[in-house]
Design a protein around this motif. Sequence first.
Motif, PDB file in Angstrom:
ATOM      1  N   GLY A 167       0.807  -1.226   0.000  1.00  0.00           N
ATOM      2  CA  GLY A 167       0.000   0.000   0.000  1.00  0.00           C
ATOM      3  C   GLY A 167       0.833   1.265   0.000  1.00  0.00           C
ATOM      4  N   ASN A 168       2.070   1.192   0.491  1.00  0.00           N
ATOM      5  CA  ASN A 168       2.949   2.373   0.371  1.00  0.00           C
ATOM      6  C   ASN A 168       3.396   2.490  -1.085  1.00  0.00           C
ATOM      7  OD1 ASN A 168       2.857   3.141   3.037  1.00  0.00           O
ATOM      8  ND2 ASN A 168       4.739   2.079   3.611  1.00  0.00           N
ATOM      9  N   SER A 169       3.720   3.702  -1.497  1.00  0.00           N
ATOM     10  CA  SER A 169       4.134   3.877  -2.894  1.00  0.00           C
ATOM     11  C   SER A 169       5.625   4.194  -2.978  1.00  0.00           C
ATOM     12  CB  SER A 169       3.335   5.011  -3.547  1.00  0.00           C
ATOM     13  OG  SER A 169       3.737   6.246  -3.006  1.00  0.00           O
ATOM     14  N   ASN A 213       4.752   3.186  -8.838  1.00  0.00           N
ATOM     15  CA  ASN A 213       4.143   1.915  -8.401  1.00  0.00           C
ATOM     16  C   ASN A 213       3.777   1.943  -6.919  1.00  0.00           C
ATOM     17  OD1 ASN A 213       4.425   0.325 -10.873  1.00  0.00           O
ATOM     18  ND2 ASN A 213       6.623   0.493 -10.488  1.00  0.00           N
ATOM     19  N   THR A 214       2.712   1.204  -6.612  1.00  0.00           N
ATOM     20  CA  THR A 214       2.342   0.970  -5.212  1.00  0.00           C
ATOM     21  C   THR A 214       2.810  -0.445  -4.861  1.00  0.00           C
ATOM     22  OG1 THR A 214       0.485   2.471  -5.386  1.00  0.00           O
ATOM     23  CG2 THR A 214       0.372   0.835  -3.616  1.00  0.00           C
TER      24      THR A 214
END
Length: 466
Positions: free
Chosen positions: A196-198, A237-238
Amino acid sequence: MFSKEIYTNRRNRLKSKISTGIALFMGNVDVGMNYADNTYHFRQDSTFLYFFGLDYQGLAGIIDFESGEEILFGDDFTIDDIIWMGPQPLLKENAARVGISYTHPFGKLNNLISKAISQGRKIHFTPPYRGKNIITLSELLNILPAQVKEQASLKLINACIALRSIKEPCEIEEMERQMQTAYRMHTTAMKMAHVGNSEQQITGAVEGISMSGGGMVSFPVICSVRGETLHNHYHGNTLKQGDLLLLDAGSESPLHYATDHTRTSPVGGKFTPKQRDIYQIVLDANNNAAAGTKPGITYKEVHLLAARTIALGLKDLGLMKGDVDEAVAAGAHALFMPHGLGHMIGLDVHDMEDYNDTLVGYDEETQRSTQFGLAALRLGRRLQPNFVVTNEPGIYFIPALINQWNAEGKFANFINYNKFESYKTFGGIRLEDDILITETGSRILGNRIPIDPDEVEKIVMSGLEN
Ligand code: GLY
Ligand code: MN
């Protein structure tokens, strides 16, 4: 900046290497980003910093190798400048801080150079890499911009390389201090390697730590779940479960010495068995290279040591086959590691590369290879105490390259192309440290950023705790 004796000694050492002509050192000026007054972050030229130490715009230094004279050209700040910038020292005061007694307005540089040209004296300068300095040099020397680079002085380049390759104690201390910031950049990214972090968020955090820890990043951050693209600057991107996050990032110290490290973390905190197998091979290559990095050995040999570790590990996994030494000699392992083991690092992340990387990394004894992979090795020559280098082995699964070699049947005697199906989306792993060559061996600068796979997993997991 360092003490004025450091800069005076450097200039004296340069004078002992060249006996005729004058050297012209162009400082950098601001470059407009989208209009003239909205500039990119200012970065002084590294050669100018090395010999003249002053970290601001609009300066040029002269060393006359025959008279021994040293002159700083620049302009005092005007009242308009001071309104916008605050109180500023005089040019003379700044010059005195680096041991220079003679200063002249920048506009007078032309007179000195024209006179030297008319007397048939050699003007030594290093190859310019910025448009503005190419134009200034073309005007001063009365040659076309396209001719400027080719007239750079090989003698001055070689003298600068000889001096800057051997780091002084004050430089090593400065680099070592900045390693604490590098450590925080990389362990923070590990803690952020969660679903969930990018890439963009992690890049921002890493750049912020660099800034708050001394200076800007030393090169554009590579932060990617597609680590097989060697210089991947796409940050859109995630992170997903199963991804590997590759962070290749460095920081500049207040005096502009670079750090450069790469770590690769399992998103979510657990390497898959396949990831761990490849990670362990890269780690073995890094550790073997570190053990082999010592004075007297050529860096090309260290590169080949890492390459053999990689080929051996990949043979154990069934991805390579045949005689490991023959495979490495032929360059078959370069399918997995198409880049060199490392490079010099100092005031530049790829130190002195503005001079020409072959001149920096090779000499008469060690010539640059033309073989794919080995040709990309920027440093091949024999190591000496107080060189600082990076060791950065990696293994990458680059679909376009695998498909091309497979279609050509290239090195089919060393590569098991039929084993690649399950590695198609693997990505890449690179592990990079900054290493000082000592009198007897080498040591990693700063506290080693966590690299053991169990420790990396723990640090990634610890990111969930806060
Ligand atoms: N760390 C980026 C490079 O060495 O090219
Ligand atoms: Mn590097």
